[in-house]
Design a protein around this motif. Structure first.
Motif, PDB file in Angstrom:
ATOM      1  N   PRO A 314       0.837  -1.211   0.000  1.00 53.79           N
ATOM      2  CA  PRO A 314       0.000   0.000   0.000  1.00 53.79           C
ATOM      3  C   PRO A 314       0.864   1.251   0.000  1.00 53.79           C
ATOM      4  O   PRO A 314       1.950   1.294   0.598  1.00 53.79           O
ATOM      5  CB  PRO A 314      -0.810  -0.124   1.294  1.00 53.79           C
ATOM      6  CG  PRO A 314      -0.764  -1.575   1.648  1.00 53.79           C
ATOM      7  CD  PRO A 314       0.566  -2.064   1.159  1.00 53.79           C
ATOM      8  N   GLU A 315       0.362   2.261  -0.685  1.00 51.41           N
ATOM      9  CA  GLU A 315       1.165   3.471  -0.857  1.00 51.41           C
ATOM     10  C   GLU A 315       1.263   4.288   0.423  1.00 51.41           C
ATOM     11  O   GLU A 315       2.317   4.831   0.729  1.00 51.41           O
ATOM     12  CB  GLU A 315       0.581   4.317  -1.980  1.00 51.41           C
ATOM     13  CG  GLU A 315       1.438   5.516  -2.330  1.00 51.41           C
ATOM     14  CD  GLU A 315       0.951   6.188  -3.589  1.00 51.41           C
ATOM     15  OE1 GLU A 315       1.556   7.198  -3.985  1.00 51.41           O
ATOM     16  OE2 GLU A 315      -0.018   5.702  -4.192  1.00 51.41           O
ATOM     17  N   SER A 316       0.187   4.408   1.185  1.00 45.87           N
ATOM     18  CA  SER A 316       0.230   5.282   2.357  1.00 45.87           C
ATOM     19  C   SER A 316      -0.391   4.660   3.593  1.00 45.87           C
ATOM     20  O   SER A 316      -0.102   5.096   4.701  1.00 45.87           O
ATOM     21  CB  SER A 316      -0.483   6.604   2.055  1.00 45.87           C
ATOM     22  OG  SER A 316      -1.820   6.347   1.662  1.00 45.87           O
ATOM     23  N   GLN A 317      -1.218   3.687   3.473  1.00 46.24           N
ATOM     24  CA  GLN A 317      -1.917   3.119   4.617  1.00 46.24           C
ATOM     25  C   GLN A 317      -1.753   1.610   4.601  1.00 46.24           C
ATOM     26  O   GLN A 317      -2.238   0.932   3.698  1.00 46.24           O
ATOM     27  CB  GLN A 317      -3.397   3.499   4.603  1.00 46.24           C
ATOM     28  CG  GLN A 317      -4.122   3.104   5.874  1.00 46.24           C
ATOM     29  CD  GLN A 317      -5.542   3.617   5.890  1.00 46.24           C
ATOM     30  OE1 GLN A 317      -6.001   4.200   4.919  1.00 46.24           O
ATOM     31  NE2 GLN A 317      -6.254   3.418   6.994  1.00 46.24           N
ATOM     32  N   LEU A 318      -1.028   1.096   5.599  1.00 51.68           N
ATOM     33  CA  LEU A 318      -0.794  -0.331   5.675  1.00 51.68           C
ATOM     34  C   LEU A 318      -2.052  -1.060   6.125  1.00 51.68           C
ATOM     35  O   LEU A 318      -2.943  -0.461   6.732  1.00 51.68           O
ATOM     36  CB  LEU A 318       0.355  -0.613   6.638  1.00 51.68           C
ATOM     37  CG  LEU A 318       1.725  -0.077   6.191  1.00 51.68           C
ATOM     38  CD1 LEU A 318       2.752  -0.260   7.289  1.00 51.68           C
ATOM     39  CD2 LEU A 318       2.177  -0.770   4.919  1.00 51.68           C
ATOM     40  N   PRO A 319      -2.149  -2.369   5.853  1.00 54.62           N
ATOM     41  CA  PRO A 319      -3.363  -3.103   6.234  1.00 54.62           C
ATOM     42  C   PRO A 319      -3.518  -3.185   7.746  1.00 54.62           C
ATOM     43  O   PRO A 319      -2.550  -3.057   8.499  1.00 54.62           O
ATOM     44  CB  PRO A 319      -3.134  -4.488   5.609  1.00 54.62           C
ATOM     45  CG  PRO A 319      -1.668  -4.591   5.420  1.00 54.62           C
ATOM     46  CD  PRO A 319      -1.182  -3.213   5.141  1.00 54.62           C
ATOM     47  N   PRO A 320      -4.760  -3.393   8.219  1.00 57.06           N
ATOM     48  CA  PRO A 320      -4.996  -3.451   9.672  1.00 57.06           C
ATOM     49  C   PRO A 320      -4.212  -4.551  10.366  1.00 57.06           C
ATOM     50  O   PRO A 320      -3.948  -4.459  11.561  1.00 57.06           O
ATOM     51  CB  PRO A 320      -6.512  -3.691   9.772  1.00 57.06           C
ATOM     52  CG  PRO A 320      -7.074  -3.180   8.483  1.00 57.06           C
ATOM     53  CD  PRO A 320      -6.025  -3.440   7.456  1.00 57.06           C
ATOM     54  N   THR A 321      -3.845  -5.609   9.647  1.00 54.87           N
ATOM     55  CA  THR A 321      -3.075  -6.687  10.291  1.00 54.87           C
ATOM     56  C   THR A 321      -1.741  -6.193  10.817  1.00 54.87           C
ATOM     57  O   THR A 321      -1.170  -6.806  11.729  1.00 54.87           O
ATOM     58  CB  THR A 321      -2.851  -7.825   9.291  1.00 54.87           C
ATOM     59  OG1 THR A 321      -2.217  -7.294   8.121  1.00 54.87           O
ATOM     60  CG2 THR A 321      -4.164  -8.462   8.906  1.00 54.87           C
ATOM     61  N   LEU A 322      -1.227  -5.105  10.248  1.00 54.29           N
ATOM     62  CA  LEU A 322       0.061  -4.561  10.692  1.00 54.29           C
ATOM     63  C   LEU A 322      -0.087  -3.316  11.553  1.00 54.29           C
ATOM     64  O   LEU A 322       0.897  -2.881  12.154  1.00 54.29           O
ATOM     65  CB  LEU A 322       0.944  -4.226   9.482  1.00 54.29           C
ATOM     66  CG  LEU A 322       1.345  -5.389   8.577  1.00 54.29           C
ATOM     67  CD1 LEU A 322       2.192  -4.888   7.418  1.00 54.29           C
ATOM     68  CD2 LEU A 322       2.103  -6.454   9.350  1.00 54.29           C
ATOM     69  N   THR A 323      -1.256  -2.723  11.627  1.00 54.04           N
ATOM     70  CA  THR A 323      -1.393  -1.429  12.306  1.00 54.04           C
ATOM     71  C   THR A 323      -2.397  -1.427  13.451  1.00 54.04           C
ATOM     72  O   THR A 323      -2.392  -0.495  14.263  1.00 54.04           O
ATOM     73  CB  THR A 323      -1.819  -0.353  11.297  1.00 54.04           C
ATOM     74  OG1 THR A 323      -3.047  -0.752  10.670  1.00 54.04           O
ATOM     75  CG2 THR A 323      -0.751  -0.164  10.232  1.00 54.04           C
TER      76      THR A 323
END
Length: 686
Positions: A314-323
């Motif tokens: 992802p360009e600016s927002q990582l997936p919820p699994t990482l955040t």
């Protein structure tokens, strides 16, 4: 299947070597990838431990403590100030992700994107409204149609929606008791196919670090209850904080920077607070150019390493699994390309480590944020690709060499077998004689042993054949003396006085002796003739004249038969032994007279081609028994049905075949096509 084909198929087993090498490379690549993930996790743990010991770096604003999720809005750093024309082209060029505002039914109603450039904050809002309603100036109230409301830390602003034109931000002045326009908020409305769009700017100090957005959708401009409401304002009425990158945290993160390593710190809701290291999106055009040039090589390595297709980074927002979790998480991504729907073959590993406060007096330690470490596997991929290239070249060369060696060995082995097969086929001529010495191999392998066994077998057969060939002359020599004694005794006995019965028996014995004497004479003559054939001299003569002379002689000798000759006009020169050919034709004519009925025709025909002369002798009579077409020319074989009274031994056609062999020709016998006789054909090469 031929031996060469079998060995070629067997050589395909060498393809197991590249397969085993690929399996080994996959294991090495997996081990290196796991090692890289462990390194990234160790780096993330070190940074998380540092931030946990200094929570003011990641959570400097105490106002965010305990605020509900979704209330905060993120201020993206803007590379340049957008033009307030209401179209938002500058926002889309930077690819900033918007925040989606859902209505009370959970359906998307609007999208809002915030940014900051210097001391000003910018907002882009896009609303979905199929029935936009604008402010009716005839009715009382600041806004009686669709409305956008802004809530800051100390003020509430109302923005009536317009189809086109500048923004009018109204706020209530309690000292004057009326709504006034906020001139520091500037912007513009534009209509869109799916609703309307708002682009505005305001001083950042006007927000005091807090902001909330609410969108009211009315069906009519009557100031009634809105049909749909979408808002970021929490239930307590306090706006959420504006989140933006933290300079102090950015400076602290720079101490952990390394080449090809991207470090990102996000808050509890996944907003980026600091980032350092490589930006794959800025370098994707170069990577895309390299991928276009090496797509075949990359495809091959992807098949060898079995990496599969990975989700794009992802360009600016990582997936919820990482955040958005409290556990350490890891994931693989594909490097971005200029084509948003595809990824390159470069892999990026990302590890997310939570930052939890170390305060011992807190039972449930709050999550301050997360440290996300990401690194490309380009160095590891180059290493595995180099190993794969060397493996491919080595195994391909080894497999090719083995294939050539096996093919060469198969060809050599096949040549030896064909040579042995050809020697076995031509070892014995039509008369049963051994044609020279059978070749003997030098090698002592199985084929050599088989070759020597064939040679020994043929040598024994040749000795036996020589014995059979000399048996007739030996019998003729050994039987002449007792036969002479028997004939003289019978002559003396016949000279005396004998009764009728004794004289009849004596005459029968004398007839048997005469027949035996004729047989011995024929055997002796055949042996002498066979020896004389090999000593005959060749000369050039006219075959046409010879046939004419012989045909006339046969007609004179056998007037009860009709002899005819059909031959080409003119001389037919041939190089051979005319006496032997005349003897051969005598045997064929004698055979024809023996079987042809009286007053029938015996036909001789000569045909000349560019390569040979074809001589045929045809007669009427009984056909040949089945299977006797070639046996007729063997010694002591006869098909005459005379009860043995004439003493025929089958030597005539055997001698004819020997004469044909002397002239390197062939003699064949076959039944005529009409089934009423037999034809003998002699082929003489010119």
């Amino acid at each position: 299947m031929k031996l060469r084909s079998q060995l070629v198929l067997l050589s395909l087993c060498t393809l197991a070597l590249p397969w085993a090498g690929c399996q080994y490379l996959r294991q090495v690549d997996e081990a290196l990838s796991q090692g890289q993930m462990q390194t990234l996790e160790a780096t993330g743990n070190a940074i998380a431990a540092r931030l946990a010991s200094a929570p003011e770096l990641i959570a400097p604003d105490p106002r965010r403590t305990g605020r509900p999720p979704g209330a905060q809005l993120y201020l993206h750093p803007l590379a340049q100030a957008p033009v307030l024309d209401g179209y938002g082209e500058e926002w889309r060029a930077q690819g900033l992700p918007p925040k989606v505002l859902d209505d009370l039914q959970g359906k998307p109603q609007a999208r809002v994107t915030l940014g900051r450039r210097g001391e000003r904050a910018y907002l882009l809002l896009t609303a979905q409204d199929q029935t936009p309603s604008y402010r009716d100036p005839r009715l009382a109230g600041v806004s009686n149609g669709d409305t956008v409301e802004l809530f800051t830390a100390h003020q509430h602003y109302i923005l009536p929606v317009a189809s086109q034109g500048p923004v009018q931000a109204m706020w209530y002045n309690p000292r004057r008791g009326k709504y006034e326009r906020e001139l520091r908020i500037r912007g513009r409305w534009t209509a869109s196919p799916r609703g309307y769009q708002l682009e505005l700017a305001m001083p950042f100090a006007l927000t005091d670090g807090e902001l909330a957005v609410r969108v009211l959708d009315r069906v009519r401009s009557d100031g009634g209850t809105p049909q749909r409401i979408a808002s970021t304002l929490p239930a307590d009425g306090r706006p959420g904080a504006l989140v933006e990158p933290l300079p102090a945290l950015q400076q602290e993160l720079e101490h952990f920077a390394r080449p090809e390593l991207q470090l990102t710190v996000v808050d509890q809701e996944g907003f980026v607070l600091a980032r350092t290291g490589r930006d794959w999106y800025r370098n994707r055009s170069v990577a895309a150019a390299d991928d276009n040039h090496n797509w075949l090589r990359d495809w091959f390595y992807r098949q060898v390493l079995a990496t599969g297709q990975l989700p794009p980074l992802p360009e600016s927002q990582l997936p919820p699994t990482l955040t958005r979790n409290r556990e350490t998480a890891s994931q693989w991504f594909g490097a971005p390309t200029t084509d948003t729907s595809a990824t390159s073959d470069e892999r990026i590993g990302a590890v997310s480590v939570p930052v939890v406060t170390r305060a011992d007096n807190i039972i449930e330690r709050p999550l301050l944020g997360r440290v996300i470490t990401a690194q490309s596997t380009s160095a590891l991929q180059s290493l595995t690709e180099s190993a794969a290239r060397r493996l491919w070249l080595t195994t391909a060369g080894a497999a090719g060499l083995v294939l050539l060696l096996l093919l060469g060995y198969a060809s050599w082995l096949s040549w030896r077998i064909r040579k042995l097969h050809k020697a076995a086929q031509t070892a014995v001529d039509a008369s049963g004689r051994l044609r020279g010495d059978f070749p003997r191999p030098i090698l002592n392998d199985e084929l050599g042993a088989l070759n020597r066994a064939f040679a020994s077998l043929l040598r024994e057969l040749d000795h036996y054949h020589q014995y059979l060939r000399s048996l007739a002359s030996k019998l003729s020599h050994e039987l002449r003396t007792p036969l002479a004694v028997m004939r003289s005794s019978l002559d003396n006995l016949s000279a005396g006085e004998l009764d009728s019965d004794s004289r009849r028996y004596a005459e029968r014995a004398a007839e048997g002796g005469a027949r035996l004497s004729s047989i011995l004479n024929a055997l002796s003559a055949a042996n002498h003739l066979e020896a004389s054939i090999n000593q005959a001299e060749r000369e050039e003569f006219d075959l046409h004249d010879l046939l004419q002379l012989l045909t006339q002689s046969y007609a004179d000798a056998h007037p009860q038969y009709g002899f005819t000759l059909r031959a080409p006009e003119g001389p037919q020169l041939y190089y051979g032994a005319p006496e032997l050919l005349a003897q051969l034709l005598d045997k064929l004519a004698d055979n024809a007279v023996s079987f042809a009925p009286e007053s029938s025709e015996i036909r001789l025909a000569l045909e000349a081609t560019a390569r040979e002369y074809i001589l045929r002798v045809s007669n009427d009579g009984p056909p040949l028994p089945e299977g006797f077409e070639q046996k007729l020319f063997d010694s002591l074989v006869s098909v005459r049905n005379d009860g043995g009274k004439e003493g025929h031994l089958g030597l005539g056609l055997h001698i004819a075949r020997l004469i044909a062999d002397f002239h390197q020709g062939t003699l064949e016998a076959a039944n005529r096509d009409d089934g009423r006789g037999v034809v003998f054909t002699l082929f003489l090469p010119r």
